[in-house]
Design a protein around this motif. Structure first.
Motif, PDB file in Angstrom:
ATOM      1  N   ASN A 160       0.806  -1.230   0.000  1.00 49.78           N
ATOM      2  CA  ASN A 160       0.000   0.000   0.000  1.00 49.78           C
ATOM      3  C   ASN A 160       0.838   1.280   0.000  1.00 49.78           C
ATOM      4  O   ASN A 160       0.347   2.346   0.370  1.00 49.78           O
ATOM      5  CB  ASN A 160      -0.976   0.036   1.175  1.00 49.78           C
ATOM      6  N   GLU A 161       2.078   1.206  -0.470  1.00 44.04           N
ATOM      7  CA  GLU A 161       2.917   2.394  -0.602  1.00 44.04           C
ATOM      8  C   GLU A 161       2.936   2.831  -2.067  1.00 44.04           C
ATOM      9  O   GLU A 161       3.189   2.023  -2.967  1.00 44.04           O
ATOM     10  CB  GLU A 161       4.353   2.122  -0.140  1.00 44.04           C
ATOM     11  N   PHE A 162       2.687   4.118  -2.306  1.00 44.93           N
ATOM     12  CA  PHE A 162       2.710   4.660  -3.659  1.00 44.93           C
ATOM     13  C   PHE A 162       4.075   5.277  -3.937  1.00 44.93           C
ATOM     14  O   PHE A 162       4.500   6.216  -3.274  1.00 44.93           O
ATOM     15  CB  PHE A 162       1.617   5.721  -3.831  1.00 44.93           C
ATOM     16  N   VAL A 163       4.776   4.732  -4.921  1.00 43.62           N
ATOM     17  CA  VAL A 163       6.050   5.270  -5.392  1.00 43.62           C
ATOM     18  C   VAL A 163       5.833   5.746  -6.822  1.00 43.62           C
ATOM     19  O   VAL A 163       5.611   4.938  -7.726  1.00 43.62           O
ATOM     20  CB  VAL A 163       7.168   4.210  -5.336  1.00 43.62           C
ATOM     21  N   PRO A 164       5.867   7.050  -7.081  1.00 43.15           N
ATOM     22  CA  PRO A 164       5.530   7.574  -8.409  1.00 43.15           C
ATOM     23  C   PRO A 164       6.340   6.966  -9.544  1.00 43.15           C
ATOM     24  O   PRO A 164       5.840   6.820 -10.668  1.00 43.15           O
ATOM     25  CB  PRO A 164       5.813   9.077  -8.270  1.00 43.15           C
ATOM     26  N   GLU A 165       7.597   6.612  -9.285  1.00 42.15           N
ATOM     27  CA  GLU A 165       8.442   6.056 -10.350  1.00 42.15           C
ATOM     28  C   GLU A 165       7.904   4.749 -10.910  1.00 42.15           C
ATOM     29  O   GLU A 165       8.252   4.356 -12.039  1.00 42.15           O
ATOM     30  CB  GLU A 165       9.868   5.852  -9.829  1.00 42.15           C
ATOM     31  N   ASP A 166       7.055   4.057 -10.154  1.00 38.97           N
ATOM     32  CA  ASP A 166       6.480   2.812 -10.657  1.00 38.97           C
ATOM     33  C   ASP A 166       5.637   3.042 -11.910  1.00 38.97           C
ATOM     34  O   ASP A 166       5.507   2.150 -12.752  1.00 38.97           O
ATOM     35  CB  ASP A 166       5.626   2.153  -9.576  1.00 38.97           C
ATOM     36  N   ARG A 167       5.054   4.242 -12.041  1.00 38.79           N
ATOM     37  CA  ARG A 167       4.264   4.533 -13.230  1.00 38.79           C
ATOM     38  C   ARG A 167       5.116   4.462 -14.498  1.00 38.79           C
ATOM     39  O   ARG A 167       4.643   4.055 -15.564  1.00 38.79           O
ATOM     40  CB  ARG A 167       3.613   5.915 -13.124  1.00 38.79           C
ATOM     41  N   LEU A 168       6.368   4.860 -14.404  1.00 35.97           N
ATOM     42  CA  LEU A 168       7.251   4.886 -15.573  1.00 35.97           C
ATOM     43  C   LEU A 168       7.512   3.489 -16.141  1.00 35.97           C
ATOM     44  O   LEU A 168       7.896   3.356 -17.311  1.00 35.97           O
ATOM     45  CB  LEU A 168       8.578   5.556 -15.213  1.00 35.97           C
ATOM     46  N   ARG A 169       7.314   2.468 -15.331  1.00 34.70           N
ATOM     47  CA  ARG A 169       7.506   1.107 -15.824  1.00 34.70           C
ATOM     48  C   ARG A 169       6.532   0.788 -16.957  1.00 34.70           C
ATOM     49  O   ARG A 169       6.812  -0.075 -17.791  1.00 34.70           O
ATOM     50  CB  ARG A 169       7.318   0.097 -14.680  1.00 34.70           C
ATOM     51  N   ALA A 170       5.407   1.482 -16.983  1.00 29.48           N
ATOM     52  CA  ALA A 170       4.423   1.258 -18.045  1.00 29.48           C
ATOM     53  C   ALA A 170       4.917   1.749 -19.395  1.00 29.48           C
ATOM     54  O   ALA A 170       4.332   1.415 -20.428  1.00 29.48           O
ATOM     55  CB  ALA A 170       3.106   1.959 -17.688  1.00 29.48           C
ATOM     56  N   ALA A 171       5.985   2.554 -19.407  1.00 27.83           N
ATOM     57  CA  ALA A 171       6.498   3.115 -20.664  1.00 27.83           C
ATOM     58  C   ALA A 171       7.729   2.378 -21.186  1.00 27.83           C
ATOM     59  O   ALA A 171       8.311   2.794 -22.199  1.00 27.83           O
ATOM     60  CB  ALA A 171       6.831   4.594 -20.473  1.00 27.83           C
ATOM     61  N   LEU A 172       8.126   1.304 -20.542  1.00 28.28           N
ATOM     62  CA  LEU A 172       9.355   0.616 -20.960  1.00 28.28           C
ATOM     63  C   LEU A 172       9.239   0.027 -22.364  1.00 28.28           C
ATOM     64  O   LEU A 172      10.167   0.131 -23.180  1.00 28.28           O
ATOM     65  CB  LEU A 172       9.704  -0.474 -19.948  1.00 28.28           C
ATOM     66  N   VAL A 173       8.101  -0.590 -22.671  1.00 25.92           N
ATOM     67  CA  VAL A 173       7.926  -1.164 -24.013  1.00 25.92           C
ATOM     68  C   VAL A 173       7.928  -0.064 -25.068  1.00 25.92           C
ATOM     69  O   VAL A 173       8.584  -0.177 -26.112  1.00 25.92           O
ATOM     70  CB  VAL A 173       6.616  -1.977 -24.090  1.00 25.92           C
ATOM     71  N   SER A 174       7.219   1.020 -24.788  1.00 22.84           N
ATOM     72  CA  SER A 174       7.196   2.141 -25.726  1.00 22.84           C
ATOM     73  C   SER A 174       8.577   2.753 -25.889  1.00 22.84           C
ATOM     74  O   SER A 174       8.955   3.180 -26.987  1.00 22.84           O
ATOM     75  CB  SER A 174       6.215   3.207 -25.228  1.00 22.84           C
ATOM     76  N   GLY A 175       9.335   2.805 -24.793  1.00 21.16           N
ATOM     77  CA  GLY A 175      10.679   3.355 -24.864  1.00 21.16           C
ATOM     78  C   GLY A 175      11.594   2.565 -25.767  1.00 21.16           C
ATOM     79  O   GLY A 175      12.490   3.127 -26.412  1.00 21.16           O
ATOM     80  N   ALA A 176      11.385   1.259 -25.852  1.00 26.61           N
ATOM     81  CA  ALA A 176      12.167   0.425 -26.765  1.00 26.61           C
ATOM     82  C   ALA A 176      11.612   0.475 -28.184  1.00 26.61           C
ATOM     83  O   ALA A 176      12.363   0.418 -29.168  1.00 26.61           O
ATOM     84  CB  ALA A 176      12.187  -1.019 -26.255  1.00 26.61           C
ATOM     85  N   LEU A 177      10.294   0.603 -28.307  1.00 24.27           N
ATOM     86  CA  LEU A 177       9.653   0.600 -29.624  1.00 24.27           C
ATOM     87  C   LEU A 177       9.999   1.841 -30.436  1.00 24.27           C
ATOM     88  O   LEU A 177      10.210   1.757 -31.653  1.00 24.27           O
ATOM     89  CB  LEU A 177       8.133   0.516 -29.436  1.00 24.27           C
ATOM     90  N   THR A 178      10.084   2.983 -29.791  1.00 24.99           N
ATOM     91  CA  THR A 178      10.284   4.247 -30.511  1.00 24.99           C
ATOM     92  C   THR A 178      11.587   4.290 -31.304  1.00 24.99           C
ATOM     93  O   THR A 178      11.571   4.596 -32.505  1.00 24.99           O
ATOM     94  CB  THR A 178      10.203   5.430 -29.525  1.00 24.99           C
ATOM     95  N   PRO A 179      12.761   4.017 -30.720  1.00 28.39           N
ATOM     96  CA  PRO A 179      13.993   4.062 -31.526  1.00 28.39           C
ATOM     97  C   PRO A 179      14.030   2.997 -32.614  1.00 28.39           C
ATOM     98  O   PRO A 179      14.568   3.240 -33.700  1.00 28.39           O
ATOM     99  CB  PRO A 179      15.104   3.861 -30.492  1.00 28.39           C
ATOM    100  N   LEU A 180      13.474   1.827 -32.348  1.00 20.24           N
ATOM    101  CA  LEU A 180      13.487   0.769 -33.361  1.00 20.24           C
ATOM    102  C   LEU A 180      12.677   1.160 -34.589  1.00 20.24           C
ATOM    103  O   LEU A 180      13.125   0.980 -35.731  1.00 20.24           O
ATOM    104  CB  LEU A 180      12.947  -0.535 -32.761  1.00 20.24           C
ATOM    105  N   THR A 181      11.483   1.713 -34.370  1.00 24.18           N
ATOM    106  CA  THR A 181      10.647   2.112 -35.510  1.00 24.18           C
ATOM    107  C   THR A 181      11.227   3.328 -36.213  1.00 24.18           C
ATOM    108  O   THR A 181      11.120   3.459 -37.437  1.00 24.18           O
ATOM    109  CB  THR A 181       9.223   2.424 -35.041  1.00 24.18           C
TER     110      THR A 181
END
Length: 479
Positions: free
Chosen positions: A341-362
C-alpha cells in the motif's frame, strides 16, 4: 503517502508564498478534494479541457501539408515557411511558463487562465488568415501560439486536480490522445483545400473552435485548483474570516514567468523532461519532412493524399495515449499492492518501458525503409512503422507527463509547462534543421542520429525508475 510533499520548494517572495504555500489537510479533506465532482462531471471536465487542447496541435499540424501552398502565395521558399513552424513551436513551449504560475496562484486559478488565453488565440488565428506577408504571418502565429499554449500545461494540472494517482493515467491518456500531439487535422485540412484560399479558411475554422471552447469553459467548466479549494477549507475553520483569500484581493499580482524553470534543479524532473524532449524531437524529424520524403520516394504528388500520410502516426498517437493511460494506472495499482500500500511515483514509468524500446526501433526502421525500399511494399511498411512510432511516442509522453503531475501535485501546471518548454524548443530545432540535414546526408543517416536521441531519452527514463525515489528524498532533505 502525501504526494504534495514530494518536492517542496522554498518561497522566494511574499506573492510566491501564496502560490507555494502548503495547506495541511486531513485525510478526509484530501478525499473531499478528489471526490467533490462525480464521475460524470469529471468526464465532462476532461472533455471540455481536451477540446480546448485540440487548438494548439490543430494550428500546428494544419501547417505541415500547407507549406507548399503558403510558400507559393507569400512568394518565399518552403524552407523559410518551415522556420515559421519552428517559431510556433518555440512560442507554445515558452508561453506556458507565464500562464502556469497564475493558474496555481489562489487568486486566479485554472478557469481564469483559460478565459484569458483563448481570446488571444482567436485573434491570432484571424491574423494568420489575413496575413499577406511573411512578417505578418510570423507575428500572427506568435499571437496564436501564445493563446493556444496555456491549455497544454494548465489542462494537465486541471486533470491532476480531480483524479487520484491511481485514476489519472487514463484521464491524462484521453487528454493527450487528441490534445497534445499532431492529429488527424492534417487529413481534414487536406480534403478541405479546394482552392488557393482554403488554408486561410481553416484558420477561420480554428478561430471558431477557439470561440466555442471559450464559451464551453465559461459556462460548463468549474474551478478545479486545489489552492482555491484550500482557501475555502481554511476559511471554514472556527474563528477565522469566512471570506476566501481568492476573494479578498483583486489587483494584479506579478509572478516571475521564469519561476517554473527552477523545477529543473530536481534531477527526476530534469531527467523526465529531457526524455520527453528527445522523444518529441525525433517525431518532428519524421513529420516535418514527410511530404518531402515519403511522397517523392513513392511517387505521391496529390496534395490530399500527401495529407493523409499523417494519418498513420496520428492514429498511433491516439492508440498509444489511450492504451498507455490504462496500462499506467494498472501498473501503479499493481506496484502499490506489491509495496504493501505504498505509492512510489516512479512505478508509473515502468508502463512506458515497451514504448521506450519501440520508438527508436521504428524510427531507425522507417528511415532505412524509405531510403532503400522504394517499391509499394516499402510504402506499406513505412506507414506501419509510422503508426507504431506514434504508439510508442504517446506511450512515453503520456506516462511521463502523468508522472510529473504525480510528483509535483501542488505545482502540476508549472512542471508541465517546464516540460513542454524543453520539448517544444527541442522540436523547434529539429523542425528547422531536419530538411537541410536530410538533403546533406540522406533519410537513413538523419533518422539514425534521431535514434540516438531517442535511446538517450530511454536511458534517462530507466535511470529515473531506478534512482528517482532516492533523488526525491535527497531533494526533500535539502529543503
Amino acid at each position: 503517502m502525501n504526494i504534495n510533499s514530494l518536492l517542496p520548494v522554498r518561497p522566494t517572495s511574499e506573492e510566491e508564498q501564496d502560490v507555494e504555500k502548503t495547506v495541511t489537510l486531513t485525510e478526509h479533506d484530501e478525499d473531499d478534494i478528489y471526490d467533490r465532482f462525480s464521475r460524470g462531471r469529471k468526464r465532462a471536465i476532461v472533455a471540455v479541457i481536451t477540446f480546448a487542447a485540440l487548438l494548439a496541435p490543430f494550428a500546428s499540424s494544419s501547417f505541415l501539408p500547407s507549406i507548399p501552398q503558403i510558400s507559393s502565395e507569400l512568394r518565399v521558399s518552403q524552407a523559410v515557411i518551415n522556420y515559421t513552424v519552428a517559431v510556433y513551436l518555440i512560442v507554445i513551449g515558452v508561453a506556458p511558463l507565464g500562464w502556469s504560475p497564475y493558474s496555481t496562484y489562489c487568486k486566479y486559478g485554472r478557469q481564469r487562465i483559460y478565459l484569458t488565453s483563448l481570446p488571444i488565440f482567436v485573434a491570432g488565428s484571424v491574423g494568420v488568415a489575413e496575413s499577406n506577408s511573411l512578417v505578418a504571418l510570423i507575428l500572427a502565429r506568435t499571437v496564436q501560439g501564445a493563446g493556444a499554449s496555456s491549455v497544454l500545461a494548465v489542462g494537465a494540472g486541471s486533470i491532476g486536480d480531480i483524479y487520484r494517482p491511481t485514476e489519472r493515467g487514463r484521464a491524462m491518456g484521453a487528454f493527450y490522445a487528441v490534445g497534445a500531439t499532431p492529429t488527424d487535422s492534417s487529413r481534414i485540412h487536406s480534403y478541405a483545400r479546394g482552392n488557393r484560399g482554403s488554408w486561410r479558411a481553416f484558420q477561420y475554422l480554428l478561430a471558431a473552435m477557439g470561440t466555442c471552447s471559450f464559451l464551453s469553459i465559461l459556462f460548463f467548466l468549474p474551478e478545479t485548483s486545489h489552492s482555491r479549494r484550500a482557501d475555502s477549507l481554511s476559511a471554514s475553520q472556527p474563528g477565522e474570516d469566512k471570506t476566501p483569500q481568492s476573494r479578498k484581493q483583486w489587483g494584479w499580482v506579478w509572478l516571475n514567468p521564469l519561476r517554473p524553470l527552477a523545477l529543473l534543479k530536481y534531477r527526476n524532473v530534469l531527467a523526465i523532461s529531457m526524455t520527453s524532449s528527445f522523444v518529441l524531437l525525433t517525431t518532428y524529424c519524421l513529420l516535418v519532412p514527410l511530404t518531402y520524403t515519403l511522397g517523392p520516394r513513392y511517387g505521391i504528388e496529390n496534395e490530399a493524399i500527401l495529407g493523409t500520410l499523417y494519418l498513420a502516426p496520428g492514429f498511433g498517437n491516439i492508440v498509444g495515449s489511450r492504451v498507455s493511460g490504462y496500462v499506467s494506472d494498472a501498473t501503479v495499482a499493481r506496484w502499490i499492492k506489491r509495496r504493501s500500500n505504498e505509492f512510489v511515483p516512479e512505478d508509473r514509468l515502468r508502463a512506458a518501458l515497451v514504448s521506450g524500446a519501440l520508438t527508436p526501433l521504428t524510427l531507425l526502421g522507417v528511415g532505412f525503409t524509405m531510403q532503400f525500399w522504394t517499391s509499394t511494399g516499402g510504402l506499406a511498411m513505412s506507414l506501419v512503422l509510422l503508426f507504431l512510432n506514434g504508439v510508442g511516442l504517446m506511450g512515453i509522453l503520456a506516462v511521463c507527463n502523468t508522472y510529473l503531475v504525480d510528483v509535483m501535485q501542488d505545482r502540476s501546471a508549472e512542471v508541465i509547462a517546464t516540460n513542454n518548454c524543453l520539448r517544444y524548443i527541442a522540436s523547434a530545432g529539429a523542425s528547422a534543421a531536419v530538411l537541410p540535414i536530410i538533403q546533406k546526408i540522406g533519410i537513413a543517416a538523419t533518422n539514425a542520429i534521431a535514434t540516438g536521441f531517442s535511446v538517450t531519452g530511454f536511458a534517462l527514463m530507466c535511470a529515473t525508475i531506478k534512482y528517482g525515489k532516492s533523488w526525491r528524498e535527497v531533494s526533500h532533505s535539502r529543503v
